[in-house]
Design an enzyme around this catalytic site. Structure first.
Site, PDB file in Angstrom:
ATOM      1  N   HIS A  81       0.960  -1.273   0.005  1.00 50.65           N
ATOM      2  CA  HIS A  81      -0.127   0.070   0.120  1.00 50.65           C
ATOM      3  C   HIS A  81       0.841   1.233   0.087  1.00 50.65           C
ATOM      4  O   HIS A  81       0.561   2.083  -0.702  1.00 50.65           O
ATOM      5  CB  HIS A  81      -0.912  -0.099   1.258  1.00 50.65           C
ATOM      6  N   ARG A 119       0.354  -4.848 -26.770  1.00 50.21           N
ATOM      7  CA  ARG A 119       0.155  -6.249 -26.415  1.00 50.21           C
ATOM      8  C   ARG A 119      -1.533  -6.369 -26.422  1.00 50.21           C
ATOM      9  O   ARG A 119      -2.022  -5.609 -25.744  1.00 50.21           O
ATOM     10  CB  ARG A 119       0.494  -6.530 -25.039  1.00 50.21           C
ATOM     11  N   GLU A 135      12.676 -12.908 -31.662  1.00 54.18           N
ATOM     12  CA  GLU A 135      12.910 -12.898 -30.128  1.00 54.18           C
ATOM     13  C   GLU A 135      13.468 -14.414 -29.832  1.00 54.18           C
ATOM     14  O   GLU A 135      13.410 -14.989 -28.867  1.00 54.18           O
ATOM     15  CB  GLU A 135      11.528 -12.879 -29.301  1.00 54.18           C
ATOM     16  N   ARG A 192      13.743 -16.950 -17.381  1.00 59.73           N
ATOM     17  CA  ARG A 192      13.518 -15.459 -16.641  1.00 59.73           C
ATOM     18  C   ARG A 192      12.700 -15.350 -15.207  1.00 59.73           C
ATOM     19  O   ARG A 192      13.250 -14.431 -14.495  1.00 59.73           O
ATOM     20  CB  ARG A 192      12.810 -14.361 -17.517  1.00 59.73           C
ATOM     21  N   CYS A 208      11.762  -3.556 -28.516  1.00 61.31           N
ATOM     22  CA  CYS A 208      10.428  -3.292 -27.339  1.00 61.31           C
ATOM     23  C   CYS A 208      10.766  -4.284 -26.299  1.00 61.31           C
ATOM     24  O   CYS A 208      10.079  -4.298 -25.513  1.00 61.31           O
ATOM     25  CB  CYS A 208       9.226  -4.035 -28.087  1.00 61.31           C
ATOM     26  N   ARG A 264       0.546  -5.981 -31.808  1.00 61.46           N
ATOM     27  CA  ARG A 264       1.314  -7.598 -31.917  1.00 61.46           C
ATOM     28  C   ARG A 264      -0.046  -8.493 -31.646  1.00 61.46           C
ATOM     29  O   ARG A 264      -1.046  -8.432 -30.666  1.00 61.46           O
ATOM     30  CB  ARG A 264       2.111  -7.833 -30.744  1.00 61.46           C
ATOM     31  N   ASN A 301      13.692  -9.759 -23.999  1.00 62.50           N
ATOM     32  CA  ASN A 301      13.420 -10.426 -23.108  1.00 62.50           C
ATOM     33  C   ASN A 301      13.468 -11.932 -23.368  1.00 62.50           C
ATOM     34  O   ASN A 301      14.331 -12.875 -22.790  1.00 62.50           O
ATOM     35  CB  ASN A 301      12.062 -10.148 -22.496  1.00 62.50           C
ATOM     36  N   ASP A 302      12.567 -12.269 -24.405  1.00 62.82           N
ATOM     37  CA  ASP A 302      12.641 -13.766 -24.855  1.00 62.82           C
ATOM     38  C   ASP A 302      14.011 -13.948 -25.680  1.00 62.82           C
ATOM     39  O   ASP A 302      14.584 -15.285 -25.335  1.00 62.82           O
ATOM     40  CB  ASP A 302      11.585 -14.075 -25.903  1.00 62.82           C
TER      41      ASP A 302
END
Lengths: 67, 563
Positions: free
Chosen positions: B189, B311, B446, B480, B517, B347, B469-470
């Protein structure tokens, strides 16, 4: 859902096949961990049971008014 | 001890430094030992009165609260009036003849624990609500004095175990310079409040309350996650300097928001023939990654040049069925209209394997990251794929839409995906509009195989977008999400960099756009490297747009200009 359960004096319960929760208790309901898409059984017993069930089914049908 | 103490560490929220005076909200300690009560029925009545009085307080606070707090406080009313909880308390008072405060304290702890044990992030936050409501009742029962948070001195740094909604609702935000809490993580919080209000905070700072007194001078460093209590002159002046720097940086970022980044034409580069480019150089768009329509709003506020990655998964998540063509069309159309002439790269569905959909039964897989996901799933289930493509096609006239296919590993996949797209275009009578560059069909790079074969893909795709990332995960064979191999996850690994370089140069050779990206695109240490490799555009989360522009224009050969 809690709001609806509070309006009626009948006993409202929700079950996911593993456990059953009192629909008037937010703590009970959270512990049940029902997720979107889960199959649940809702039962009502007592005064206003028909109307209470109807209202809850409508709410679920409307996806909780989120769309 | 009043001496200077060594710095404390926690999780920093919001970059920046705050210097101020401490105000410590110490937890109330309940004397559970003296708990016997003589008249149980009178005690139950006392508890009922306290609950009713708390309900009145909360209702008053709901009326006064701002919208983000209203909902939290309303849910507190539900917790407060929870009959399962309250009946248990009444019963326990009767059975054990103990005082209401000790019973409520005990049941609050039990309920808190039962939520924590379920180990679901959402319930952990609700557990804090339970505790907040529990201590509210106890404060009422014991007439405990509470610190008045409505009138604080300017520059207050609040110290607490964890700030709870009932406290922050009353907070005078203008006068608080920082938060320090012992508990809580990035989604607590306090952290959320700090982010919403833009206040520097350090959460999860263990033992922070141990050696701090009201009125102590304190430095809170959100970028480092550091708290210094009673700092010496040296640290103070150092922090004041950094504070000034960070304000200057904020202003610099703000000034960049609505400017565009240009790459100056290199002296040794073979001349770019397009007229006008010699004056301005090449525009390097800094785009945004978005996951819903609200993100687009934020991206535009942050000065994004468009959307480099839309996305579409959010349309499919958290629902028992699949979204229909019309529903998707409305969303894509709205997104396109929000962006106007700015590019919108949609995408197609990137799901399957580890991310399953309630509306779609997929068999459990041993190796979901190597399984039936993304484009593989879409080609396997053409109904789902075509519904999405038709919706995109119909939204085309409302903006500047491109389509991007994820997880392409082989040429035939790209060809099949494009064929399905053209089939949909034909069905809708839009074939002519799509042919000859009417819509750009690109792909994610990727998978290492796609990067290695980038030269061949560049002949058939209209653009590339590198998903680091991939790409990192597949190149280095590092999951990951697995903490124990995190130390191996590194997009600066030479092998990953080599694949990135191969991809960029293949795109340049064929004259197609190449974007990135993944997380790497927003890393200030990676940006100079990527820019040197010749990356054409960067797509980052909305908040990273100004810092990314800043990192680019800080380099030689780049400058910012008004549109």
């Amino acid at each position: 859902m809690i709001e609806i359960a509070k309006k009626y004096s009948c006993k409202l319960e929700i079950s996911n096949g593993v456990a059953t929760a009192d629909m008037g208790s937010i703590i009970d309901m959270l512990r049940l961990q029902v997720k979107m898409g889960d199959e649940v059984t809702i039962s009502a017993d007592g005064e206003g049971e028909e109307e209470a069930l109807q209202e809850i089914v409508t709410l679920i049908g409307n996806k909780f008014g989120e769309e | 001890m009043m001496d200077r103490i060594s710095p404390l560490w926690g999780i920093g929220i919001n970059n920046g430094i705050a210097i101020g005076r401490a105000l410590v909200l110490r937890p109330i300690v309940y004397a559970r030992e003296q708990t016997h009560c003589e008249d149980v029925e009178a005690e139950i009545l006392r508890l009922k009165t306290a609950i009713a009085s708390c309900a009145g307080d909360i209702e008053g606070e709901v009326d006064a609260a701002q919208s983000e707090h209203k909902e939290i406080l309303k849910s507190h009313l539900n917790f407060l009036e929870d009959h399962a909880f309250n009946d248990k308390a009444f019963a326990r008072i009767r059975e054990t003849a103990r005082t209401a405060d000790s019973v409520i304290s005990e049941i609050t702890d039990e309920t808190y624990q039962s939520f924590i044990e379920l180990d679901i992030p959402y319930l952990k936050e609700r557990a804090d609500d339970v505790r907040d409501v529990g201590s509210r009742i106890i404060r009422k029962l014991t007439n405990a004095k509470t610190v008045d948070l409505t009138s604080l001195p300017h520059g207050t740094i609040l110290f607490a175990q964890e700030l709870v909604p009932s406290q922050t609702a009353k907070l005078d935000k203008e006068r608080v310079a920082g938060f320090v809490t012992e508990r809580g993580g990035k989604t607590s919080h306090t952290a959320i409040m700090a982010k919403t209000l833009g206040i520097v905070a350090v959460v999860g700072c263990v033992d922070a309350l141990e050696d701090v007194n009201d009125g102590d001078e304190v430095i809170v460093d959100g970028s480092e996650g550091q708290v210094i209590i009673r700092p010496d002159e040296e640290s103070l002046s150092r922090c004041r300097e950094r504070q000034a720097d960070s304000i200057a940086r904020k202003e610099a970022l703000n000034a960049l928001r609505h400017k565009h980044v240009y790459r100056c034409p290199g002296e040794n580069e073979p001349g770019q023939h397009v007229q006008g480019q010699h004056v301005q150089g090449q525009h390097v768009p800094v785009l945004a990654n978005v996951g819903c329509l609200k993100d687009i709003e934020l991206a535009l506020e942050c000065g994004a040049d468009g959307v480099g990655l839309f996305r579409t998964e959010f349309l499919f998540m958290d629902r028992p069925d699949l979204p229909g063509e019309d529903e998707q069309y409305e969303v894509y159309k709205a997104a396109a209209e929000m962006l106007g002439r700015k590019p919108l790269v949609i995408r197609t569905l990137d799901i399957g394997g580890d991310k399953s959909l309630p509306g779609l039964s997929t068999p459990e897989e041993e190796n979901p990251f190597l399984g039936l996901r993304a484009i593989r799933l879409c080609l396997d289930k053409p109904d789902i794929f075509k519904t999405q493509l038709r919706a995109i096609l119909r939204a085309m006239p409302f903006g500047n839409i491109s389509v991007m296919f994820p997880m392409i590993s082989a040429l035939h996949e790209l060809r099949s995906a494009k064929a399905v797209f053209m089939e949909c275009a034909e069905e809708l009578g839009l074939k002519d509009a799509c042919e000859g560059g009417g819509i750009r069909l690109g792909m994610m790079i990727e998978i290492p195989a796609a990067a290695l074969q980038a030269a061949a893909f560049a002949l058939e795709a209209d653009f590339f977008s590198i998903g680091t990332n991939d790409l990192t995960q597949y190149t280095l064979a590092v999951d990951r999400g697995n903490d124990s191999v995190q130390y191996l996850y590194d997009y600066m690994h030479p092998a990953v960099l080599q694949l990135v370089a191969t991809t960029i140069s293949a795109a340049k050779k064929e004259g197609i756009d190449c974007c990135m990206c993944g997380e790497m695109a927003a890393d200030p240490y990676a940006i100079p490297l990527l820019a040197q490799m010749g990356l054409g555009s960067f797509s980052v989360s909305a908040g990273e747009v100004p810092p990314t522009k800043h990192a680019l224009v800080s380099m030689d050969g780049f400058h910012a200009k008004d549109s």
